[in-house]
Scaffold this motif. Structure first.
Motif, PDB file in Angstrom:
ATOM      1  N   VAL A  92      45.863  43.933  38.169  1.00 29.36           N
ATOM      2  CA  VAL A  92      46.740  43.387  37.126  1.00 29.36           C
ATOM      3  C   VAL A  92      47.755  44.433  36.678  1.00 29.36           C
ATOM      4  O   VAL A  92      48.946  44.141  36.500  1.00 29.36           O
ATOM      5  CB  VAL A  92      45.897  42.887  35.934  1.00 29.36           C
ATOM      6  CG1 VAL A  92      46.796  42.456  34.786  1.00 29.36           C
ATOM      7  CG2 VAL A  92      44.999  41.743  36.360  1.00 29.36           C
ATOM      8  N   PRO A 151      49.324  32.811  33.801  1.00 24.72           N
ATOM      9  CA  PRO A 151      48.749  32.800  32.437  1.00 24.72           C
ATOM     10  C   PRO A 151      47.252  33.117  32.425  1.00 24.72           C
ATOM     11  O   PRO A 151      46.773  33.813  31.526  1.00 24.72           O
ATOM     12  CB  PRO A 151      49.034  31.379  31.947  1.00 24.72           C
ATOM     13  CG  PRO A 151      50.225  30.938  32.733  1.00 24.72           C
ATOM     14  CD  PRO A 151      50.050  31.560  34.080  1.00 24.72           C
ATOM     15  N   VAL A 184      46.748  36.842  32.677  1.00 27.21           N
ATOM     16  CA  VAL A 184      46.938  37.536  31.390  1.00 27.21           C
ATOM     17  C   VAL A 184      45.683  37.411  30.534  1.00 27.21           C
ATOM     18  O   VAL A 184      45.236  38.381  29.906  1.00 27.21           O
ATOM     19  CB  VAL A 184      48.166  36.963  30.662  1.00 27.21           C
ATOM     20  CG1 VAL A 184      48.303  37.592  29.279  1.00 27.21           C
ATOM     21  CG2 VAL A 184      49.425  37.204  31.481  1.00 27.21           C
ATOM     22  N   SER A 205      42.981  39.667  31.987  1.00 24.44           N
ATOM     23  CA  SER A 205      43.228  41.072  31.662  1.00 24.44           C
ATOM     24  C   SER A 205      42.811  41.381  30.229  1.00 24.44           C
ATOM     25  O   SER A 205      42.213  42.426  29.949  1.00 24.44           O
ATOM     26  CB  SER A 205      44.706  41.393  31.873  1.00 24.44           C
ATOM     27  OG  SER A 205      44.975  42.731  31.514  1.00 24.44           O
TER      28      SER A 205
END
Length: 311
Positions: A104, A177, A180, A183
């Motif tokens: 990521v 999305p 994210v 992460s």
């Protein structure tokens, strides 16, 4: 007596390792630091020999017995030295959570996931009983290992050894999305536990930092579904939606079954829910192609009858 003893002694020959000398030296340093950390005072067989035995075993083609006899070490001791060397090397590897966080952070669009079946040195078990280490796909006994590499092919993570009959891992893609959110969860997971293992952990007082069970997942999703006033939503609903969307995109049934990890397409059919509108649109697209092909062929026949050539 001397002749009989010489006849039973093994013949030893030298063999060069493919592992660079600098790598062996780094392994020796890692072994020294490990024994210093655990409080081990001494070792009968030196760390250089342990590093060489570990590298020779990992390169393949050598058994514990051959390595032990060739280096004057008992077989049980050779086994312990090699296993300890592998353990020290494994501790230096990145955990799976760190690999995902690295991907990521680096902005990689994908990771390369692959599986391999490694033949075993020996088989322990009675014939006729269930053989979990036998792979019907490869027709041999072995262990199943999964690897994850960077987009340029650099190896990042290797899983533990599973029985050879373990099915291949399925790759589940996720959107930006979701990446994210993942992460953010990885950063939060570090506050719960940094130990290796399952990704999602419990935060309850009773089972703090323990892996979430399937029953817990079901209860959490059920509570969210009731709060959102969609009582029919379950942990399997998103799987049904994903496979149905693949069918709408025009994927073939066998491709969807492979993606879902189904052995038979009959199981896949239970997950695909196409509406009448989806089927009508697909039929119209197919009929448009057939109609266009027919018009082209009729026009071509007309041109041939008049003596002109149609491209």
């Amino acid at each position: 007596m001397d002749t009989a003893a010489e006849a039973s002694a093994p013949l030893v020959y030298g063999l060069a390792l493919k592992t660079p000398a600098g790598t062996v030296d780094r392994i020796v340093g890692a072994l020294v630091r490990y024994h210093r950390r655990i409080g081990s005072r001494w070792q009968l067989h030196g760390f250089p020999l342990q590093a060489v035995l570990t590298c020779a075993f990992l390169e393949g083609g050598h058994t514990y017995r051959s390595l032990a006899e060739g280096n004057g070490v008992p077989k049980s001791t050779c086994y312990n030295l090699i296993q300890e060397g592998i353990k020290v090397l494994a501790r230096r590897a990145l955990p799976l959570t760190e690999v995902v966080r690295l991907a990521v952070k680096a902005g990689w669009d994908y990771l390369i996931v692959d599986g391999v079946n490694i033949p075993t040195e020996r088989v322990n078990g009675r014939i006729g009983r269930k053989q979990p280490w036998y792979s019907g796909k490869h027709k041999r006994h072995g262990g199943s290992v999964t690897t994850i590499a960077a987009p340029d092919g650099e190896l990042l993570w290797v899983s533990g050894v599973l029985p050879g009959r373990t099915v291949d891992i399925r790759v589940v893609p996720y959107s930006a999305p979701t990446g994210v959110l993942l992460s953010g969860y990885l950063a939060h997971r570090a506050t719960i536990s940094r130990a290796r293992g399952p990704l999602f952990l419990s935060e309850s007082r009773r089972n703090h930092a323990q892996p979430l069970s399937l029953w817990t997942w079901s209860k959490v999703v059920r509570r969210i579904a009731l709060a959102a006033d969609v009582p029919r939503f379950s942990t399997h609903t998103t799987r049904h939606l994903c496979l149905t969307d693949l069918a709408r995109m025009g994927w073939e049934l066998h491709a969807i079954a492979t993606f879902a990890g189904h052995r038979h397409t009959d199981s896949t059919l239970t997950y695909i829910h196409l509406s009448g509108r989806d089927l009508a649109d697909k039929l119209n697209r197919g009929m448009e192609q057939i109609h266009g092909w027919r018009v082209h062929m009729l026009a071509r026949l007309g041109q041939q009858s008049t003596g002109t050539v149609m491209p």
